[in-house]
Design an enzyme around this catalytic site. Structure first.
Site, PDB file in Angstrom:
ATOM      1  N   CYS A  92       0.515  -0.767   0.323  1.00 31.48           N
ATOM      2  CA  CYS A  92       0.455  -0.060  -0.652  1.00 31.48           C
ATOM      3  C   CYS A  92       0.672   1.460   0.083  1.00 31.48           C
ATOM      4  O   CYS A  92       0.068   2.623  -0.019  1.00 31.48           O
ATOM      5  CB  CYS A  92      -0.947   0.188   1.121  1.00 31.48           C
ATOM      6  SG  CYS A  92      -1.878  -1.526   1.069  1.00 31.48           S
ATOM      7  N   HIS A 386      -9.382   2.931  -2.013  1.00 33.61           N
ATOM      8  CA  HIS A 386      -8.352   2.502  -1.705  1.00 33.61           C
ATOM      9  C   HIS A 386      -8.113   1.779  -2.567  1.00 33.61           C
ATOM     10  O   HIS A 386      -7.121   0.288  -2.299  1.00 33.61           O
ATOM     11  CB  HIS A 386      -7.868   2.155  -0.537  1.00 33.61           C
ATOM     12  CG  HIS A 386      -6.553   1.656   0.442  1.00 33.61           C
ATOM     13  ND1 HIS A 386      -5.350   1.884  -0.370  1.00 33.61           N
ATOM     14  CD2 HIS A 386      -5.537   0.360   0.406  1.00 33.61           C
ATOM     15  CE1 HIS A 386      -4.483   1.854   0.167  1.00 33.61           C
ATOM     16  NE2 HIS A 386      -4.905   0.054   0.549  1.00 33.61           N
ATOM     17  N   CYS A 416       0.621   2.556   6.152  1.00 28.02           N
ATOM     18  CA  CYS A 416       1.077   1.414   6.712  1.00 28.02           C
ATOM     19  C   CYS A 416       0.830   0.293   5.158  1.00 28.02           C
ATOM     20  O   CYS A 416      -0.094   0.779   4.301  1.00 28.02           O
ATOM     21  CB  CYS A 416       0.024   1.016   7.459  1.00 28.02           C
ATOM     22  SG  CYS A 416      -1.284   1.350   7.295  1.00 28.02           S
TER      23      CYS A 416
HETATM   24  C1  LIG Z   1     -14.418  -5.246   4.166  1.00 25.66           C
HETATM   25  C2  LIG Z   1     -14.665  -6.243   2.814  1.00 25.66           C
HETATM   26  C3  LIG Z   1     -14.286  -7.868   2.872  1.00 25.66           C
HETATM   27  C4  LIG Z   1     -16.427  -5.936   2.495  1.00 25.66           C
HETATM   28  O1  LIG Z   1     -16.917  -6.085   1.529  1.00 25.66           O
HETATM   29  P1  LIG Z   1     -17.418  -6.233   1.013  1.00 25.66           P
HETATM   30  O2  LIG Z   1     -18.962  -7.156   1.684  1.00 25.66           O
HETATM   31  O3  LIG Z   1     -17.108  -6.537  -0.922  1.00 25.66           O
HETATM   32  O4  LIG Z   1     -18.101  -5.212   1.059  1.00 25.66           O
HETATM   33  P2  LIG Z   1     -19.517  -4.292   0.248  1.00 25.66           P
HETATM   34  O5  LIG Z   1     -19.794  -2.880  -0.397  1.00 25.66           O
HETATM   35  O6  LIG Z   1     -20.362  -5.090  -0.733  1.00 25.66           O
HETATM   36  O7  LIG Z   1     -20.159  -3.401   1.428  1.00 25.66           O
HETATM   37  C5  LIG Z   1     -21.058  -4.699   3.026  1.00 25.66           C
HETATM   38  C6  LIG Z   1     -22.719  -4.174   3.218  1.00 25.66           C
HETATM   39  O8  LIG Z   1     -22.171  -3.493   4.282  1.00 25.66           O
HETATM   40  C7  LIG Z   1     -22.895  -1.809   3.647  1.00 25.66           C
HETATM   41  N1  LIG Z   1     -21.505  -0.931   4.139  1.00 25.66           N
HETATM   42  C8  LIG Z   1     -20.724  -0.558   4.010  1.00 25.66           C
HETATM   43  N2  LIG Z   1     -20.343   0.468   4.054  1.00 25.66           N
HETATM   44  C9  LIG Z   1     -21.786   1.085   4.676  1.00 25.66           C
HETATM   45  C10 LIG Z   1     -21.509   2.622   5.470  1.00 25.66           C
HETATM   46  N3  LIG Z   1     -20.644   3.053   5.282  1.00 25.66           N
HETATM   47  N4  LIG Z   1     -22.768   2.732   5.860  1.00 25.66           N
HETATM   48  C11 LIG Z   1     -23.832   1.979   5.762  1.00 25.66           C
HETATM   49  N5  LIG Z   1     -23.474   0.296   5.503  1.00 25.66           N
HETATM   50  C12 LIG Z   1     -22.317   0.287   5.092  1.00 25.66           C
HETATM   51  C13 LIG Z   1     -22.646  -2.473   2.365  1.00 25.66           C
HETATM   52  O9  LIG Z   1     -23.974  -1.438   1.738  1.00 25.66           O
HETATM   53  C14 LIG Z   1     -23.374  -3.562   2.266  1.00 25.66           C
HETATM   54  O10 LIG Z   1     -24.692  -3.333   2.215  1.00 25.66           O
HETATM   55  P3  LIG Z   1     -26.090  -5.373   1.854  1.00 25.66           P
HETATM   56  O11 LIG Z   1     -25.089  -5.950   1.560  1.00 25.66           O
HETATM   57  O12 LIG Z   1     -26.616  -5.005   2.168  1.00 25.66           O
HETATM   58  O13 LIG Z   1     -25.571  -4.219   0.495  1.00 25.66           O
HETATM   59  C15 LIG Z   1     -13.716  -5.374   1.453  1.00 25.66           C
HETATM   60  O14 LIG Z   1     -14.235  -3.990   1.619  1.00 25.66           O
HETATM   61  C16 LIG Z   1     -12.136  -5.304   2.176  1.00 25.66           C
HETATM   62  O15 LIG Z   1     -11.691  -6.790   2.097  1.00 25.66           O
HETATM   63  N6  LIG Z   1     -11.942  -4.921   2.914  1.00 25.66           N
HETATM   64  C17 LIG Z   1     -10.484  -4.892   3.160  1.00 25.66           C
HETATM   65  C18 LIG Z   1      -9.549  -4.355   2.197  1.00 25.66           C
HETATM   66  C19 LIG Z   1      -7.790  -4.543   2.893  1.00 25.66           C
HETATM   67  O16 LIG Z   1      -7.664  -5.618   3.263  1.00 25.66           O
HETATM   68  N7  LIG Z   1      -7.110  -3.702   2.349  1.00 25.66           N
HETATM   69  C20 LIG Z   1      -5.815  -3.568   2.666  1.00 25.66           C
HETATM   70  C21 LIG Z   1      -5.538  -2.143   3.900  1.00 25.66           C
HETATM   71  S1  LIG Z   1      -3.725  -2.391   4.022  1.00 25.66           S
END
Ligand SMILES: CC(C)(COP(=O)(O)OP(=O)(O)OC[C@H]1O[C@@H](n2cnc3c(N)ncnc32)[C@H](O)[C@@H]1OP(=O)(O)O)[C@@H](O)C(=O)NCCC(=O)NCCS
Length: 430
Positions: A92, A386, A416
């Site tokens: 990242c 991101h 990070c």
């Molecule tokens: C966390 C993660 C698994 C979620 O993936 P996802 O399930 O595809 O995420 P979605 O956008 O579909 O959101 C899931 C649900 O949460 C809801 N949601 C997400 N953010 C929201 C918010 N701020 N407020 C309200 N609801 C929210 C979505 O609307 C969705 O609802 P639904 O299932 O009813 O449609 C994914 O984003 C991820 O792996 N993130 C981490 C990435 C990472 O590791 N990066 C490296 C960093 S070092």
């Protein structure tokens, strides 16, 4: 103490709007996005493309067909073909690595004009075959008879045919980033409510900054190829209407039973690209260009991935401050990459801890206090998204533009990264 003299100027920075993976740019590659942003950056800055001496680009999940994305960006944007391109990878922090690599070229006097940036498409990750299936394909390709070719697949089991998608996981610990952040939340006692509050703040601030036009100089409009029918003007992950109640309802993802990290308080999977134009201060003056900031210092550090994976910035920060000869309290604008709210709150906790200073940093006093209200004033990666290889350039540009807007002198960037790595960069306004 070391610092950049002669100074390296950030002339301007630009990014595509960031988009949830699989949406606006779902059919584009990181290279497509990189080309779009670099072409527009060159156009907007009005420089002679012949002045560019190098392109340095960050990318975390490279294409197996065009692994040196930096050179492909040169060849695909109409930039002079004499410009070399180098691709760097530091998870990242890849875009930060691109910027500091470019800055070092300028600092050494090897170049006076360099484009640095990064791009990522999490819609376009390579899906691999299992090793057994890949071996069978290679064996089959060497057989002359049809029987021989078919025979190469005979020993395969059903599971060998399953696709093997890359996970966002540490190869040393086997944990995903989310699991590592969950571990940090538990060890540092970061409650779910505090994480959701930070996520809400990220969205509220990003929505306000967008509405106020604070991104107008740094976010371009993308007319999406190849049909050019979809016009993308702003980030599509920002939720202006999110509430603490809505965030509280989301189920934990990485530890379903006892966890606190949800889709709401984690950075989402994102597509996008960002780039900055760097010059020596002398060159900028000669061209009559007004830089938006200068790179004062930077430092990279790493911590043991088996400890707290995403605490790298805590180790990089004191070195970057010492190299800039300033203190944390001298900083007026802070941008801390939000991989997870739990990571931001853990970083802040450790930066302000005397115990951590003494036990892990070899310092008698803590680095200082970071007021969470003062960081990420235009939102962070949780709300904006991101795209791994692009985030560092987004943040550097935002800090410079915020320094210009607020009149503050010093800005700080921390990111990070996987592997326990962290980067801190100090920027100055003039
Ligand atoms: C966390 C993660 C698994 C979620 O993936 P996802 O399930 O595809 O995420 P979605 O956008 O579909 O959101 C899931 C649900 O949460 C809801 N949601 C997400 N953010 C929201 C918010 N701020 N407020 C309200 N609801 C929210 C979505 O609307 C969705 O609802 P639904 O299932 O009813 O449609 C994914 O984003 C991820 O792996 N993130 C981490 C990435 C990472 O590791 N990066 C490296 C960093 S070092």
């Amino acid at each position: 103490m070391w610092q950049y003299t002669p100074r390296v100027a950030v002339i301007r920075g630009l990014r595509t709007p960031f988009a949830k993976s699989g949406t606006h740019y779902g059919h584009l590659s990181a290279l497509d996005l990189g080309k779009i942003v670099v072409a527009e950056l060159v156009e907007r800055s009005g420089i002679d493309p012949n002045d560019v001496q190098e392109v340095v680009f960050g990318n975390v999940i490279p294409s197996v067909k065009a692994p040196n994305i930096a050179r492909e960006v040169v060849l695909g944007t109409g930039l002079p073909r004499k410009i070399p391109g180098v691709t760097v990878g530091m998870a990242c922090a890849s875009s930060n690595q691109a910027i500091t690599t470019a800055a070092d070229l300028i600092f050494r006097g090897y170049a006076d004009t360099v484009i640095a940036g990064g791009a990522e498409s999490l819609s376009d990750v390579p899906i691999l075959f299992s090793k057994n299936f890949a071996d069978a394909l290679i064996t089959a390709s060497k057989q002359k008879s049809v029987g021989g070719k078919v025979g190469a697949f005979r020993k395969l089991k059903m599971k060998d045919f399953a696709p093997d998608a890359p996970a966002i996981a540490e190869s040393t610990t086997g944990l995903t980033m989310g699991e590592s952040a969950e571990k940090m939340a538990k060890e540092n006692g970061i409650p779910r409510e505090a994480q959701d509050k930070l996520a809400l703040q990220s969205h509220t601030r990003a929505a306000k900054a967008t509405a106020d036009g604070r991104f107008k100089d740094e976010v371009m409009t993308v007319v999406v190829p190849p049909t050019y029918e979809n016009i993308v003007e702003s980030d599509n992950l920002v939720r202006a209407d999110t509430t603490l109640e809505a965030l509280a309802k989301l189920k934990p993802v990485f530890d379903r039973k006892f966890g606190t990290i949800t889709a709401g308080n984690a950075s989402p999977l994102t597509d996008g690209a960002a780039a900055v134009l760097l010059m020596s201060e002398e060159k900028a003056k000669a061209l009559g260009l007004k830089p938006i900031g200068f790179i004062k210092s930077y430092a990279y550090a790493a911590t043991d991935p088996f400890d707290q994976l995403l605490q790298g910035p805590v180790f990089a920060l004191p070195a970057a401050l010492d190299r800039a000869k300033i203190k944390l309290e001298d900083i007026g604008v802070i941008e801390m990459h939000e991989a997870f709210a739990a990571q931001v709150l853990s970083n802040i906790q450790w930066i302000g801890s005397k115990k951590i200073a003494q036990e892990k940093l070899g310092r008698s006093e803590p680095v200082g206090d970071i007021d969470p209200e003062k960081i990420n004033n235009t939102g962070g990666s949780i709300a904006l998204g991101h795209p791994f290889g692009a985030t560092g350039s987004r943040i550097v540009t935002t800090v410079c533009n915020e320094l210009q807007r607020t009149g503050q002198q010093y800005g700080l960037v921390t990111v990070c990264a996987a592997g326990g790595i962290g980067v801190a960069m100090v920027l100055e306004r003039e």
